[in-house]
Design a protein around this motif. Sequence first.
Motif, PDB file in Angstrom:
ATOM      1  N   ARG A  50      34.436  37.148  26.737  1.00 41.81           N
ATOM      2  CA  ARG A  50      33.189  37.265  27.486  1.00 41.81           C
ATOM      3  C   ARG A  50      32.021  37.728  26.612  1.00 41.81           C
ATOM      4  O   ARG A  50      30.917  37.911  27.094  1.00 41.81           O
ATOM      5  CB  ARG A  50      33.381  38.221  28.668  1.00 41.81           C
ATOM      6  N   THR A  51      32.273  37.972  25.342  1.00 45.01           N
ATOM      7  CA  THR A  51      31.188  38.377  24.443  1.00 45.01           C
ATOM      8  C   THR A  51      30.969  37.280  23.402  1.00 45.01           C
ATOM      9  O   THR A  51      31.793  36.376  23.263  1.00 45.01           O
ATOM     10  CB  THR A  51      31.524  39.701  23.713  1.00 45.01           C
ATOM     11  N   SER A  52      29.846  37.374  22.670  1.00 44.82           N
ATOM     12  CA  SER A  52      29.574  36.332  21.678  1.00 44.82           C
ATOM     13  C   SER A  52      30.421  36.576  20.434  1.00 44.82           C
ATOM     14  O   SER A  52      30.764  37.716  20.108  1.00 44.82           O
ATOM     15  CB  SER A  52      28.089  36.319  21.318  1.00 44.82           C
ATOM     16  N   ALA A  53      30.740  35.485  19.748  1.00 41.98           N
ATOM     17  CA  ALA A  53      31.625  35.570  18.592  1.00 41.98           C
ATOM     18  C   ALA A  53      30.841  35.375  17.311  1.00 41.98           C
ATOM     19  O   ALA A  53      29.755  34.789  17.302  1.00 41.98           O
ATOM     20  CB  ALA A  53      32.721  34.516  18.695  1.00 41.98           C
ATOM     21  N   LEU A  54      31.405  35.893  16.231  1.00 48.73           N
ATOM     22  CA  LEU A  54      30.870  35.620  14.898  1.00 48.73           C
ATOM     23  C   LEU A  54      31.159  34.155  14.547  1.00 48.73           C
ATOM     24  O   LEU A  54      30.298  33.416  14.127  1.00 48.73           O
ATOM     25  CB  LEU A  54      31.575  36.562  13.914  1.00 48.73           C
ATOM     26  N   PHE A  55      32.406  33.762  14.743  1.00 52.77           N
ATOM     27  CA  PHE A  55      32.793  32.348  14.603  1.00 52.77           C
ATOM     28  C   PHE A  55      34.107  32.116  15.338  1.00 52.77           C
ATOM     29  O   PHE A  55      34.865  33.054  15.601  1.00 52.77           O
ATOM     30  CB  PHE A  55      32.907  31.911  13.139  1.00 52.77           C
ATOM     31  N   THR A  56      34.343  30.849  15.691  1.00 51.90           N
ATOM     32  CA  THR A  56      35.532  30.473  16.458  1.00 51.90           C
ATOM     33  C   THR A  56      36.149  29.244  15.811  1.00 51.90           C
ATOM     34  O   THR A  56      35.422  28.368  15.346  1.00 51.90           O
ATOM     35  CB  THR A  56      35.129  30.112  17.909  1.00 51.90           C
ATOM     36  N   PHE A  57      37.461  29.194  15.743  1.00 52.42           N
ATOM     37  CA  PHE A  57      38.123  27.981  15.284  1.00 52.42           C
ATOM     38  C   PHE A  57      38.392  27.077  16.477  1.00 52.42           C
ATOM     39  O   PHE A  57      39.015  27.524  17.453  1.00 52.42           O
ATOM     40  CB  PHE A  57      39.441  28.298  14.571  1.00 52.42           C
ATOM     41  N   PRO A  58      37.935  25.840  16.443  1.00 53.19           N
ATOM     42  CA  PRO A  58      38.113  24.944  17.599  1.00 53.19           C
ATOM     43  C   PRO A  58      39.519  24.348  17.631  1.00 53.19           C
ATOM     44  O   PRO A  58      39.686  23.139  17.530  1.00 53.19           O
ATOM     45  CB  PRO A  58      37.034  23.877  17.368  1.00 53.19           C
ATOM     46  N   ILE A  59      40.505  25.183  17.788  1.00 49.13           N
ATOM     47  CA  ILE A  59      41.904  24.725  17.743  1.00 49.13           C
ATOM     48  C   ILE A  59      42.591  25.025  19.069  1.00 49.13           C
ATOM     49  O   ILE A  59      42.132  25.876  19.824  1.00 49.13           O
ATOM     50  CB  ILE A  59      42.679  25.429  16.597  1.00 49.13           C
ATOM     51  N   PRO A  60      43.698  24.316  19.362  1.00 51.68           N
ATOM     52  CA  PRO A  60      44.478  24.684  20.557  1.00 51.68           C
ATOM     53  C   PRO A  60      45.027  26.099  20.376  1.00 51.68           C
ATOM     54  O   PRO A  60      45.294  26.512  19.242  1.00 51.68           O
ATOM     55  CB  PRO A  60      45.625  23.671  20.581  1.00 51.68           C
ATOM     56  N   THR A  61      45.191  26.817  21.474  1.00 47.20           N
ATOM     57  CA  THR A  61      45.662  28.195  21.359  1.00 47.20           C
ATOM     58  C   THR A  61      46.903  28.419  22.218  1.00 47.20           C
ATOM     59  O   THR A  61      47.283  27.579  23.027  1.00 47.20           O
ATOM     60  CB  THR A  61      44.595  29.201  21.823  1.00 47.20           C
ATOM     61  N   SER A  62      47.510  29.593  22.039  1.00 48.07           N
ATOM     62  CA  SER A  62      48.723  29.919  22.786  1.00 48.07           C
ATOM     63  C   SER A  62      48.408  30.760  24.020  1.00 48.07           C
ATOM     64  O   SER A  62      49.301  31.412  24.545  1.00 48.07           O
ATOM     65  CB  SER A  62      49.705  30.653  21.866  1.00 48.07           C
ATOM     66  N   ARG A  63      47.153  30.793  24.447  1.00 46.63           N
ATOM     67  CA  ARG A  63      46.806  31.561  25.642  1.00 46.63           C
ATOM     68  C   ARG A  63      45.941  30.713  26.569  1.00 46.63           C
ATOM     69  O   ARG A  63      44.923  30.158  26.135  1.00 46.63           O
ATOM     70  CB  ARG A  63      46.022  32.830  25.273  1.00 46.63           C
ATOM     71  N   ALA A  64      46.344  30.665  27.852  1.00 43.26           N
ATOM     72  CA  ALA A  64      45.589  29.882  28.829  1.00 43.26           C
ATOM     73  C   ALA A  64      44.226  30.501  29.104  1.00 43.26           C
ATOM     74  O   ALA A  64      43.306  29.825  29.562  1.00 43.26           O
ATOM     75  CB  ALA A  64      46.383  29.771  30.130  1.00 43.26           C
ATOM     76  N   THR A  65      44.076  31.817  28.817  1.00 41.39           N
ATOM     77  CA  THR A  65      42.803  32.496  29.105  1.00 41.39           C
ATOM     78  C   THR A  65      41.751  32.183  28.053  1.00 41.39           C
ATOM     79  O   THR A  65      40.602  32.558  28.208  1.00 41.39           O
ATOM     80  CB  THR A  65      43.010  34.026  29.113  1.00 41.39           C
ATOM     81  N   PHE A  66      42.133  31.507  26.970  1.00 47.12           N
ATOM     82  CA  PHE A  66      41.174  31.266  25.895  1.00 47.12           C
ATOM     83  C   PHE A  66      40.408  29.980  26.172  1.00 47.12           C
ATOM     84  O   PHE A  66      41.003  28.915  26.264  1.00 47.12           O
ATOM     85  CB  PHE A  66      41.890  31.184  24.543  1.00 47.12           C
ATOM     86  N   PRO A  67      39.081  30.070  26.291  1.00 45.75           N
ATOM     87  CA  PRO A  67      38.296  28.899  26.679  1.00 45.75           C
ATOM     88  C   PRO A  67      37.980  28.008  25.491  1.00 45.75           C
ATOM     89  O   PRO A  67      36.997  28.213  24.802  1.00 45.75           O
ATOM     90  CB  PRO A  67      37.021  29.540  27.244  1.00 45.75           C
TER      91      PRO A  67
END
Lengths: 239, 252
Positions: A50-67
């Motif tokens: 819910r907060t802004s990120a420095l950077f994000t990797f646009p990859i599939p993740t192991s958590r359903a809560t990760f948008p």
Amino acid sequence: MAEPLRHRHSSVVRVTHWLTTLSFLALLVSGVEILISHPRFYWGETGNVRTSALFTFPIPTSRATFPNGYKYTLPDQNGWSRYLHFQAAWVAVLTGLLYVGFGLLRGHFRRNLLPASADLSTKGISNVVAGHLRRKPRSEDEGWSYNVLQRVTYLFVIFVLFPMVIWTGLAMSPAFASAFPTAVNVLGGQQSARTLHFFVTVLLVGFLLVHIVMICLAGFRDRMSAMIVGRGRGDVEGA
Amino acid sequence: MRTFSRRKLIATGVVAAAGASGLVVAGKLAKHYGLVPPDAGGLYGAGETLTYAAQRLLTRHSMAREFTRNQISANPFANEVAPLGDAFQRLQDANFADWRLTVDGMVARPASFSVAELKSYPSHTQTTHLACEEGWSYIAEWKGVPLSHILGLVEPLPQVRYVVYRSFQPQWWESIDMADALHPQTLVTHSMNGTELPVAFGGPLRLRVPRQLGYKNVKYITHLTLTDSLKNLGKGWGSAAPEAGYSWYAGI
């Protein structure tokens, strides 16, 4: 022209080298695994989806809560990854202490890794670089000792990158942070520690890749034999 | 050129024997001083024991960092919660007037507390970090009754070593040792950021253990059991976490 076999690496250096290799690979695999449960980085004390990120990797993740826009979730592997990560960290830290203790007591750093002050000059460094660029044949000495760039790199990995990766890792631990708050605060907070942990790991992986390329260029079989049984010829195979 | 001398062989043997017996002695000592976690069996037991023992030797009494009100996260993340069901909904509709926290096991005076009773007890407020093992985190102000106060009311027997806590969601049960149970920042939390603890964050009652990761901070707690051994609970590994593959001690 085959040189006689000469003693190259001491048994402590060889054993600690391979223990470090094994634990580093375990740390890397489990670390990447943990990362894919939350491939987002922040600066400061806190950060979440819910907060802004420095950077994000646009990859599939192991958590359903990760948008992240993917319609599927990878299986959760964090349990064994965390168990393995911390066990391997213990192996790496204890091995590192053994190696550094040995290196200081037996003069390994002074003899094999500390650059001579004459070599540490701009001239000394540019000589090594120029020699490589001109593909100058290696002198006999170079098969048996490290040049100034190698020495500086090894010392940086041993005394800067490894301590940093351990420190930033510990700074993420809530109990460690409670006992040694300053160690976390000077890094800028626990999320900063996590981000720095990632970047130091990138540098260590960079070192590993260059190291492997160099071993291949210097003669893979001979260098491996020197690091496994301790003896090698020191000449360049196929070069 | 380099041959194995007899002296070297003997020296190596002596060092190896000393190392092996040293490990056995260290293991016995660790067990004696309660430095072995309940999930110490198996492939990762050595690492877990080293971590838990080191933490207990170095951080037994340390206090989690507290933050200023300005540092409270404007956007805390509650994480997902499995559906709580009709029974929970009915309790929530009655504003949790019928919610009970039952305390039993090795205690002189087993007891059961309502949320209102707990709110009437001396409270402690702390602004601390909650970090998930996945890597995300937030800071909130938590208010609740120190677990040590509740333990004082039920009078634990001297041999008690762990507090087991259970959630309204039966899949969540955890346990902590007495170092964490009696720690002044371990709270039966009923309020967050100046309001009642929201259901998404674990209301009406959540156990806050700020020196451990999020998954030890179980939501919707209904039951505390004091015990001297975790062997007969579940698979005997201490809590639900190791049964799901996660370590029992989450101070790291």
